[in-house]
Design a protein around this motif. Structure first.
Motif, PDB file in Angstrom:
ATOM      1  N   ASP A 121     -79.819 -59.924  88.138  1.00 23.94           N
ATOM      2  CA  ASP A 121     -80.082 -58.556  87.700  1.00 23.94           C
ATOM      3  C   ASP A 121     -80.977 -57.817  88.692  1.00 23.94           C
ATOM      4  O   ASP A 121     -80.777 -56.642  88.972  1.00 23.94           O
ATOM      5  N   ALA A 122     -81.944 -58.519  89.278  1.00 23.66           N
ATOM      6  CA  ALA A 122     -82.795 -57.899  90.299  1.00 23.66           C
ATOM      7  C   ALA A 122     -81.981 -57.591  91.554  1.00 23.66           C
ATOM      8  O   ALA A 122     -82.196 -56.565  92.206  1.00 23.66           O
ATOM      9  N   ALA A 143     -79.991 -54.425  90.824  1.00 22.24           N
ATOM     10  CA  ALA A 143     -80.883 -53.260  90.863  1.00 22.24           C
ATOM     11  C   ALA A 143     -81.268 -52.917  92.297  1.00 22.24           C
ATOM     12  O   ALA A 143     -81.349 -51.744  92.669  1.00 22.24           O
ATOM     13  N   GLU A 162     -91.184 -61.108  88.832  1.00 25.86           N
ATOM     14  CA  GLU A 162     -90.356 -62.222  88.339  1.00 25.86           C
ATOM     15  C   GLU A 162     -91.133 -63.535  88.339  1.00 25.86           C
ATOM     16  O   GLU A 162     -90.771 -64.456  87.626  1.00 25.86           O
ATOM     17  N   LEU A 167     -84.161 -50.633  81.374  1.00 24.45           N
ATOM     18  CA  LEU A 167     -82.977 -50.602  82.238  1.00 24.45           C
ATOM     19  C   LEU A 167     -82.112 -49.381  81.938  1.00 24.45           C
ATOM     20  O   LEU A 167     -81.537 -48.781  82.854  1.00 24.45           O
ATOM     21  N   THR A 222     -88.385 -50.846  87.071  1.00 22.78           N
ATOM     22  CA  THR A 222     -87.114 -51.553  87.272  1.00 22.78           C
ATOM     23  C   THR A 222     -87.348 -53.057  87.341  1.00 22.78           C
ATOM     24  O   THR A 222     -86.613 -53.841  86.736  1.00 22.78           O
ATOM     25  N   THR A 231     -85.828 -55.815  84.694  1.00 22.50           N
ATOM     26  CA  THR A 231     -84.917 -56.893  85.095  1.00 22.50           C
ATOM     27  C   THR A 231     -85.531 -58.272  84.945  1.00 22.50           C
ATOM     28  O   THR A 231     -84.829 -59.273  85.083  1.00 22.50           O
ATOM     29  N   SER A 232     -86.818 -58.363  84.646  1.00 24.30           N
ATOM     30  CA  SER A 232     -87.466 -59.677  84.591  1.00 24.30           C
ATOM     31  C   SER A 232     -87.805 -60.141  83.183  1.00 24.30           C
ATOM     32  O   SER A 232     -88.372 -61.217  83.015  1.00 24.30           O
ATOM     33  N   THR A 259     -85.988 -64.480  93.775  1.00 27.63           N
ATOM     34  CA  THR A 259     -85.827 -63.058  93.467  1.00 27.63           C
ATOM     35  C   THR A 259     -86.254 -62.184  94.642  1.00 27.63           C
ATOM     36  O   THR A 259     -85.582 -61.203  94.970  1.00 27.63           O
ATOM     37  N   SER A 318     -83.623 -59.758  96.346  1.00 30.54           N
ATOM     38  CA  SER A 318     -83.871 -58.320  96.234  1.00 30.54           C
ATOM     39  C   SER A 318     -83.991 -57.656  97.602  1.00 30.54           C
ATOM     40  O   SER A 318     -83.498 -56.544  97.805  1.00 30.54           O
ATOM     41  N   LEU A 352     -76.988 -50.948  85.758  1.00 28.45           N
ATOM     42  CA  LEU A 352     -78.284 -51.185  85.110  1.00 28.45           C
ATOM     43  C   LEU A 352     -78.227 -50.889  83.611  1.00 28.45           C
ATOM     44  O   LEU A 352     -78.750 -51.659  82.802  1.00 28.45           O
ATOM     45  N   LEU A 396     -76.300 -53.686  82.104  1.00 29.65           N
ATOM     46  CA  LEU A 396     -77.124 -54.890  82.044  1.00 29.65           C
ATOM     47  C   LEU A 396     -78.070 -54.826  80.851  1.00 29.65           C
ATOM     48  O   LEU A 396     -78.195 -55.791  80.092  1.00 29.65           O
TER      49      LEU A 396
END
Length: 175
Positions: A4-5, A8, A35, A65, A98, A102-103, A131, A135, A161, A164
């Motif tokens: 997810d990270a 993003a 994270e 998100l 963000t 995502t975390s 992560t 990222s 996003l 998600l």
């Protein structure tokens, strides 16, 4: 944990246009740090009161998100094809929001690790490092995507996003 990270970051890189390596590394560092911290928070909460954290984490993730993704999508619709002097999406507040959004799944993992008596420090550092690397790479990939597809990539990132966040919410509500 880090996909997810990555998504993003790709969207962020595309929306910024041509992020520098330093900016990509900063994004990776922020995502990686958050994270790393969230499973530790989840672990501590799991030790104290896991049912309270698990009861709301999906709503928080969905809200964060959804807001960030919706903002990205609307910004892409309003942005002209001409390059702008304004640098969209570079605010540290938006980056942190963000990263937190995502975390939150890592926080839930931390809660479950509290019951398994796992080495939370090693696990949290591993999640954070993975992560950070993903990222940073995502920002650089978004740079390439953004150069060719611009607004479309930013809109797709926003939709991803929001999707998600919705999938996290649906997964928790259907369980």
């Amino acid at each position: 944990m880090s996909i997810d990270a990555l998504i993003a970051s790709i969207g962020r890189g595309a929306s910024i246009g041509k992020p520098s390596f330093a900016e990509a590394a900063r994004t990776g560092a922020v995502f990686g740090a958050v994270e790393t911290i969230t499973p530790l928070i989840g672990w501590a909460a799991g030790v104290v009161a896991s049912q309270y954290v698990q009861a709301v984490d999906h709503w928080i993730a969905f809200g964060l998100l959804g807001a960030v993704g919706g903002r990205m999508f609307v910004h892409a619709l309003k942005r002209s094809s001409e390059p702008s002097a304004q640098k969209p999406g570079r605010s540290i507040g938006l980056l942190i929001a963000t990263a937190v959004g995502t975390s939150l799944d890592a926080m839930a993992v931390g809660v479950s690790l509290a019951f398994l008596q796992a080495n939370i420090i090693v696990i949290a550092l591993s999640i954070g490092l993975a992560t950070a690397l993903m990222s940073t790479g995502g920002m650089l990939a978004g740079r390439l995507i953004g150069a060719k597809f611009g607004r479309v990539a930013e809109m797709a990132g926003g939709v991803l996003l929001v999707g998600l966040g919705a999938s996290i919410l649906i997964e928790h509500l259907s369980a």
